[in-house]
Motif scaffolding. Structure first.
Motif, PDB file in Angstrom:
ATOM      1  N   CYS A 194      -5.109  14.868  -1.109  1.00 44.93           N
ATOM      2  CA  CYS A 194      -5.639  13.663  -0.891  1.00 44.93           C
ATOM      3  C   CYS A 194      -6.297  12.833  -2.173  1.00 44.93           C
ATOM      4  O   CYS A 194      -5.834  11.592  -2.533  1.00 44.93           O
ATOM      5  CB  CYS A 194      -6.878  13.884   0.174  1.00 44.93           C
ATOM      6  SG  CYS A 194      -7.836  12.647   0.587  1.00 44.93           S
ATOM      7  N   ALA A 195      -7.046  13.683  -2.875  1.00 43.82           N
ATOM      8  CA  ALA A 195      -7.680  13.087  -4.138  1.00 43.82           C
ATOM      9  C   ALA A 195      -6.654  12.740  -5.107  1.00 43.82           C
ATOM     10  O   ALA A 195      -6.633  11.647  -5.711  1.00 43.82           O
ATOM     11  CB  ALA A 195      -8.411  13.920  -4.795  1.00 43.82           C
ATOM     12  N   GLU A 196      -5.485  13.574  -4.994  1.00 42.70           N
ATOM     13  CA  GLU A 196      -4.451  13.001  -6.214  1.00 42.70           C
ATOM     14  C   GLU A 196      -3.886  11.674  -5.872  1.00 42.70           C
ATOM     15  O   GLU A 196      -3.758  10.773  -6.601  1.00 42.70           O
ATOM     16  CB  GLU A 196      -3.321  13.986  -6.041  1.00 42.70           C
ATOM     17  CG  GLU A 196      -2.163  13.689  -6.980  1.00 42.70           C
ATOM     18  CD  GLU A 196      -0.905  14.652  -6.986  1.00 42.70           C
ATOM     19  OE1 GLU A 196      -1.192  15.655  -6.313  1.00 42.70           O
ATOM     20  OE2 GLU A 196       0.022  14.148  -7.416  1.00 42.70           O
ATOM     21  N   LEU A 197      -3.465  11.429  -4.515  1.00 42.33           N
ATOM     22  CA  LEU A 197      -3.056  10.135  -3.885  1.00 42.33           C
ATOM     23  C   LEU A 197      -3.866   9.109  -4.308  1.00 42.33           C
ATOM     24  O   LEU A 197      -3.517   8.102  -4.686  1.00 42.33           O
ATOM     25  CB  LEU A 197      -2.673  10.098  -2.681  1.00 42.33           C
ATOM     26  CG  LEU A 197      -1.910   8.919  -1.949  1.00 42.33           C
ATOM     27  CD1 LEU A 197      -0.644   8.744  -2.867  1.00 42.33           C
ATOM     28  CD2 LEU A 197      -1.599   8.736  -0.576  1.00 42.33           C
ATOM     29  N   VAL A 198      -5.255   9.280  -3.920  1.00 40.93           N
ATOM     30  CA  VAL A 198      -6.091   8.390  -4.315  1.00 40.93           C
ATOM     31  C   VAL A 198      -6.177   7.699  -5.611  1.00 40.93           C
ATOM     32  O   VAL A 198      -6.264   6.787  -5.990  1.00 40.93           O
ATOM     33  CB  VAL A 198      -7.667   8.522  -3.678  1.00 40.93           C
ATOM     34  CG1 VAL A 198      -8.645   7.560  -4.168  1.00 40.93           C
ATOM     35  CG2 VAL A 198      -7.702   8.897  -2.208  1.00 40.93           C
ATOM     36  N   ALA A 199      -6.114   8.974  -6.677  1.00 43.20           N
ATOM     37  CA  ALA A 199      -6.260   8.707  -7.909  1.00 43.20           C
ATOM     38  C   ALA A 199      -4.955   7.837  -8.467  1.00 43.20           C
ATOM     39  O   ALA A 199      -5.143   6.864  -9.297  1.00 43.20           O
ATOM     40  CB  ALA A 199      -6.460   9.767  -8.686  1.00 43.20           C
ATOM     41  N   ARG A 200      -3.662   8.176  -7.559  1.00 42.78           N
ATOM     42  CA  ARG A 200      -2.585   7.473  -8.269  1.00 42.78           C
ATOM     43  C   ARG A 200      -2.334   6.247  -7.747  1.00 42.78           C
ATOM     44  O   ARG A 200      -1.748   5.258  -8.329  1.00 42.78           O
ATOM     45  CB  ARG A 200      -1.476   8.289  -7.791  1.00 42.78           C
ATOM     46  CG  ARG A 200      -1.362   9.542  -8.532  1.00 42.78           C
ATOM     47  CD  ARG A 200      -0.318  10.514  -8.033  1.00 42.78           C
ATOM     48  NE  ARG A 200       1.150   9.976  -8.451  1.00 42.78           N
ATOM     49  CZ  ARG A 200       2.222  10.580  -8.099  1.00 42.78           C
ATOM     50  NH1 ARG A 200       2.249  11.876  -7.664  1.00 42.78           N
ATOM     51  NH2 ARG A 200       3.307  10.115  -8.467  1.00 42.78           N
ATOM     52  N   VAL A 201      -2.941   5.757  -6.557  1.00 45.75           N
ATOM     53  CA  VAL A 201      -2.922   4.180  -5.962  1.00 45.75           C
ATOM     54  C   VAL A 201      -4.163   3.647  -6.369  1.00 45.75           C
ATOM     55  O   VAL A 201      -4.372   2.399  -5.887  1.00 45.75           O
ATOM     56  CB  VAL A 201      -2.557   4.268  -4.426  1.00 45.75           C
ATOM     57  CG1 VAL A 201      -1.341   5.115  -4.165  1.00 45.75           C
ATOM     58  CG2 VAL A 201      -3.662   5.024  -3.801  1.00 45.75           C
ATOM     59  N   SER A 202      -4.970   4.281  -7.070  1.00 42.88           N
ATOM     60  CA  SER A 202      -6.458   3.489  -7.102  1.00 42.88           C
ATOM     61  C   SER A 202      -6.129   2.243  -8.063  1.00 42.88           C
ATOM     62  O   SER A 202      -5.431   2.175  -9.211  1.00 42.88           O
ATOM     63  CB  SER A 202      -7.425   4.294  -7.875  1.00 42.88           C
ATOM     64  OG  SER A 202      -8.627   3.783  -8.137  1.00 42.88           O
ATOM     65  N   TRP A 203      -6.759   1.119  -7.991  1.00 42.37           N
ATOM     66  CA  TRP A 203      -6.745   0.041  -8.733  1.00 42.37           C
ATOM     67  C   TRP A 203      -7.975  -1.017  -8.274  1.00 42.37           C
ATOM     68  O   TRP A 203      -8.836  -0.650  -7.414  1.00 42.37           O
ATOM     69  CB  TRP A 203      -5.434  -0.731  -8.581  1.00 42.37           C
ATOM     70  CG  TRP A 203      -5.430  -1.443  -7.195  1.00 42.37           C
ATOM     71  CD1 TRP A 203      -5.057  -0.897  -5.913  1.00 42.37           C
ATOM     72  CD2 TRP A 203      -5.327  -3.086  -7.046  1.00 42.37           C
ATOM     73  NE1 TRP A 203      -5.250  -1.679  -4.844  1.00 42.37           N
ATOM     74  CE2 TRP A 203      -5.460  -3.183  -5.434  1.00 42.37           C
ATOM     75  CE3 TRP A 203      -5.224  -4.078  -7.813  1.00 42.37           C
ATOM     76  CZ2 TRP A 203      -5.066  -4.136  -4.906  1.00 42.37           C
ATOM     77  CZ3 TRP A 203      -5.331  -5.418  -6.990  1.00 42.37           C
ATOM     78  CH2 TRP A 203      -5.099  -5.313  -5.582  1.00 42.37           C
ATOM     79  N   PRO A 204      -8.372  -1.923  -9.108  1.00 40.08           N
ATOM     80  CA  PRO A 204      -9.605  -2.630  -9.138  1.00 40.08           C
ATOM     81  C   PRO A 204      -9.861  -3.055  -7.564  1.00 40.08           C
ATOM     82  O   PRO A 204     -10.811  -3.354  -7.027  1.00 40.08           O
ATOM     83  CB  PRO A 204      -9.835  -3.763  -9.869  1.00 40.08           C
ATOM     84  CG  PRO A 204      -8.954  -2.979 -11.321  1.00 40.08           C
ATOM     85  CD  PRO A 204      -7.781  -2.282 -10.511  1.00 40.08           C
ATOM     86  N   GLY A 205      -8.662  -3.596  -6.955  1.00 42.60           N
ATOM     87  CA  GLY A 205      -8.732  -4.200  -5.687  1.00 42.60           C
ATOM     88  C   GLY A 205      -8.921  -2.901  -4.597  1.00 42.60           C
ATOM     89  O   GLY A 205      -9.355  -3.380  -3.373  1.00 42.60           O
ATOM     90  N   LEU A 206      -8.754  -1.686  -4.789  1.00 44.25           N
ATOM     91  CA  LEU A 206      -9.121  -0.679  -3.664  1.00 44.25           C
ATOM     92  C   LEU A 206     -10.601  -0.631  -3.712  1.00 44.25           C
ATOM     93  O   LEU A 206     -11.404   0.058  -4.526  1.00 44.25           O
ATOM     94  CB  LEU A 206      -8.367   0.479  -4.423  1.00 44.25           C
ATOM     95  CG  LEU A 206      -8.607   1.778  -3.241  1.00 44.25           C
ATOM     96  CD1 LEU A 206      -8.061   1.310  -1.891  1.00 44.25           C
ATOM     97  CD2 LEU A 206      -8.009   2.945  -3.737  1.00 44.25           C
ATOM     98  N   LYS A 207     -10.981  -1.274  -2.571  1.00 43.24           N
ATOM     99  CA  LYS A 207     -12.521  -1.194  -2.290  1.00 43.24           C
ATOM    100  C   LYS A 207     -13.222  -0.094  -1.380  1.00 43.24           C
ATOM    101  O   LYS A 207     -14.225  -0.173  -1.224  1.00 43.24           O
ATOM    102  CB  LYS A 207     -12.790  -2.557  -1.722  1.00 43.24           C
ATOM    103  CG  LYS A 207     -12.525  -3.616  -2.763  1.00 43.24           C
ATOM    104  CD  LYS A 207     -13.456  -3.709  -4.017  1.00 43.24           C
ATOM    105  CE  LYS A 207     -13.234  -5.112  -4.754  1.00 43.24           C
ATOM    106  NZ  LYS A 207     -13.750  -4.662  -6.260  1.00 43.24           N
ATOM    107  N   LYS A 208     -11.945   0.253  -0.329  1.00 39.19           N
ATOM    108  CA  LYS A 208     -12.574   1.321   0.799  1.00 39.19           C
ATOM    109  C   LYS A 208     -11.758   2.444   0.889  1.00 39.19           C
ATOM    110  O   LYS A 208     -10.541   2.042   1.003  1.00 39.19           O
ATOM    111  CB  LYS A 208     -13.014   0.400   1.927  1.00 39.19           C
ATOM    112  CG  LYS A 208     -13.366   1.181   3.037  1.00 39.19           C
ATOM    113  CD  LYS A 208     -14.770   1.907   3.036  1.00 39.19           C
ATOM    114  CE  LYS A 208     -15.842   0.935   3.003  1.00 39.19           C
ATOM    115  NZ  LYS A 208     -17.287   1.787   2.561  1.00 39.19           N
ATOM    116  N   VAL A 209     -12.106   3.443   0.556  1.00 37.72           N
ATOM    117  CA  VAL A 209     -11.100   4.791   1.041  1.00 37.72           C
ATOM    118  C   VAL A 209     -11.909   5.564   2.025  1.00 37.72           C
ATOM    119  O   VAL A 209     -13.360   6.112   1.984  1.00 37.72           O
ATOM    120  CB  VAL A 209     -11.205   5.703  -0.253  1.00 37.72           C
ATOM    121  CG1 VAL A 209     -10.325   6.919   0.428  1.00 37.72           C
ATOM    122  CG2 VAL A 209     -10.359   5.024  -1.330  1.00 37.72           C
ATOM    123  N   THR A 210     -11.592   5.831   3.368  1.00 39.78           N
ATOM    124  CA  THR A 210     -12.257   6.757   4.370  1.00 39.78           C
ATOM    125  C   THR A 210     -10.965   7.795   4.534  1.00 39.78           C
ATOM    126  O   THR A 210      -9.984   7.879   4.537  1.00 39.78           O
ATOM    127  CB  THR A 210     -12.187   6.043   5.700  1.00 39.78           C
ATOM    128  OG1 THR A 210     -11.178   5.230   6.017  1.00 39.78           O
ATOM    129  CG2 THR A 210     -13.455   4.996   5.421  1.00 39.78           C
TER     130      THR A 210
END
Ligand SMILES: [Zn+2]
Ligand SMILES: [Zn+2]
Length: 255
Positions: A194-210
């Motif tokens: 889960c953390a790996e995917l969040v890190a890979r798709v993270s960009w300044p526009g990603l404002k909320k992760v649940t």
């Protein structure tokens, strides 16, 4: 566009998405009564619900779909494999969808994404609103693929599975066969994946992760918070985890 969870976990899942007074659901793994009660808690009237998208046939995602859609006379969208397993092939409210075939309804464009999971033809969804926001809903997958990373890139909000901690799964109460299924490539996403995917798709526009679909037996919510906080550069208490028996807050997508 805003979204909320009606509940998330192995006993039922449903994600409500609202845009310009219209709503859609991703999955309905609760009874009609519970679903409508939880929608009411979020101030949503049944008449606002326009459709349900189904990810796969497992009962924690699909068991309430038919009853709810028949009661409200609204369409439900599912793959052929899911529909065959659910015996929906002759159902007048079922619409067949295929991976990557976009359906636009009520100002929302829904893209089904192929994922590896032990179901007949499972799909997960990326939802784009006509005012330019993109929400990724992703649960019930055993592993990441380049295709998933590509499809979930550019999301402004992400609801993602953090099912289990690998160590806790190994010492947990599941029998070896079930443990192997959950941990396998067609099972469920662990905290690290889960953390790996969040890190890979993270960009300044990603404002909320649940994070959701969190196992009650094979995970520790503090571990999920700590791991996601490290990739989101926030404090662990600020990481939002979904609950099985409680509706979440609304999460608004905004720049
Ligand atoms: Zn599930
Ligand atoms: Zn499943």
């Amino acid at each position: 566009m805003k979204y909320a969870s009606l509940g998330s976990g192995s006993r039922g899942n449903a994600t409500l998405i609202e845009h310009q007074q219209h709503c859609v659901l991703i999955d309905c793994g609760f009874s009609r009564k519970v679903t409508l009660q939880r929608m009411a808690q979020l101030d949503i009237d049944p008449a606002q619900l326009k459709a349900v998208w189904v990810t796969h046939e497992h009962s924690d995602h699909a068991k309430g779909v038919q009853g709810l859609c028949e009661a409200l006379d609204i369409p439900f969208y599912a793959s052929f494999g899911t529909a065959r397993k659910m015996e929906w092939l002759e159902h007048p409210l079922w619409h067949c969808i295929r991976a990557e075939q976009v359906v636009t309804l009520a100002g929302l464009s829904v893209t089904p994404v192929t994922v590896p999971h032990d179901a007949q033809e499972p799909l997960q969804y990326v939802i784009s609103s006509d005012d330019g926001y993109k929400l990724g809903v992703l649960s019930d997958l055993g592993s990441l693929t380049p295709h998933i990373v590509e499809q979930y890139t550019g999301c402004h909000a992400l609801q993602i599975e953090a099912n289990h901690d690998p160590q806790l799964l190994q010492v947990g109460p599941y029998p070896p066969s079930l443990r192997a299924r959950v941990a396998g490539n067609f099972g469920h996403l662990n905290n690290q994946q889960c953390a790996e995917l969040v890190a890979r798709v993270s960009w300044p526009g990603l404002k909320k992760v649940t994070a959701g679909h969190i196992s009650e037996k094979n995970n520790d919510r503090n571990r999920v918070r700590a791991l996601l906080a490290s990739v989101l550069n926030c404090l662990p208490p600020d990481v939002e985890l979904l609950e099985q028996d409680t509706v979440s807050d609304w999460y608004q997508l905004a720049l």
